[in-house]
Scaffold this motif. Structure first.
Motif, mmCIF file in Angstrom:
data_model
loop_
_atom_site.group_PDB
_atom_site.id
_atom_site.type_symbol
_atom_site.label_atom_id
_atom_site.label_comp_id
_atom_site.label_asym_id
_atom_site.label_seq_id
_atom_site.Cartn_x
_atom_site.Cartn_y
_atom_site.Cartn_z
ATOM 1 N N GLU A 175 0.821 -1.213 0.000
ATOM 2 C CA GLU A 175 0.000 0.000 0.000
ATOM 3 C C GLU A 175 0.856 1.265 0.000
ATOM 4 O O GLU A 175 0.504 2.256 -0.641
ATOM 5 C CB GLU A 175 -0.905 -0.006 1.237
ATOM 6 N N ALA B 46 -1.939 6.103 -3.199
ATOM 7 C CA ALA B 46 -2.774 6.519 -2.066
ATOM 8 C C ALA B 46 -2.574 5.555 -0.901
ATOM 9 O O ALA B 46 -2.741 4.360 -1.037
ATOM 10 C CB ALA B 46 -4.236 6.534 -2.472
ATOM 11 N N GLN B 47 -2.202 6.101 0.256
ATOM 12 C CA GLN B 47 -2.021 5.294 1.457
ATOM 13 C C GLN B 47 -3.168 5.564 2.415
ATOM 14 O O GLN B 47 -3.566 6.709 2.592
ATOM 15 C CB GLN B 47 -0.692 5.630 2.159
ATOM 16 N N ALA B 48 -3.672 4.493 3.043
ATOM 17 C CA ALA B 48 -4.785 4.652 3.969
ATOM 18 C C ALA B 48 -4.430 4.200 5.384
ATOM 19 O O ALA B 48 -4.858 4.818 6.351
ATOM 20 C CB ALA B 48 -5.999 3.874 3.469
ATOM 21 N N SER B 49 -3.645 3.151 5.510
ATOM 22 C CA SER B 49 -3.356 2.632 6.849
ATOM 23 C C SER B 49 -2.253 3.445 7.520
ATOM 24 O O SER B 49 -1.468 4.138 6.861
ATOM 25 C CB SER B 49 -2.949 1.159 6.769
ATOM 26 N N GLU B 50 -2.204 3.341 8.830
ATOM 27 C CA GLU B 50 -1.209 4.084 9.607
ATOM 28 C C GLU B 50 0.210 3.627 9.261
ATOM 29 O O GLU B 50 1.129 4.445 9.134
ATOM 30 C CB GLU B 50 -1.473 3.891 11.100
ATOM 31 N N ILE C 56 1.239 5.038 5.813
ATOM 32 C CA ILE C 56 1.530 6.473 5.909
ATOM 33 C C ILE C 56 2.885 6.687 6.585
ATOM 34 O O ILE C 56 3.673 7.543 6.158
ATOM 35 C CB ILE C 56 0.394 7.194 6.654
#
Length: 106
Positions: A53, A58-62, A65
């Protein structure tokens, strides 16, 4: 012409092997960094998914990121290795076809 063909084919095979090696080494290093930061084992599925990811736009998880902010250079190398590992087999196949049909060296 035969020497040029074999040199190009050797370089394409080397590029494919190098890209595969880069993908594995960078993935292991990033998963170990996540395990050191968040705890757990580097072989955890969530860390594998976070590395995948983090290399996407686009990153969504902590965890993804965190990787994107902390390790931008390894992630850019991972993206480059992914592109090379997709392009190199096609290039190898094209070189083999050209060598067989057009040049007659195989």
């Amino acid at each position: 012409m035969m020497i040029v063909f074999w040199i190009l084919l050797g370089l394409a095979v080397f590029a494919f092997a190098l890209a595969a090696q880069m993908r594995m080494i960078i993935s292991v290093a990033l998963r170990r960094a996540l395990a050191a930061k968040f705890g757990g084992l580097p072989t955890a599925v969530e860390y594998r998914l976070a590395v995948v990811e983090a290399a996407s736009p686009a990153q969504a998880s902590e965890a993804a990121i965190h990787l994107a902010k902390t390790y931008p250079n390894p992630l850019s190398h991972l993206r480059l290795a992914r592109r090379a590992s997709l392009i190199a087999p096609v290039l190898i196949l094209l070189l083999l076809i050209i060598g067989r049909v057009a040049l007659g060296v195989i």
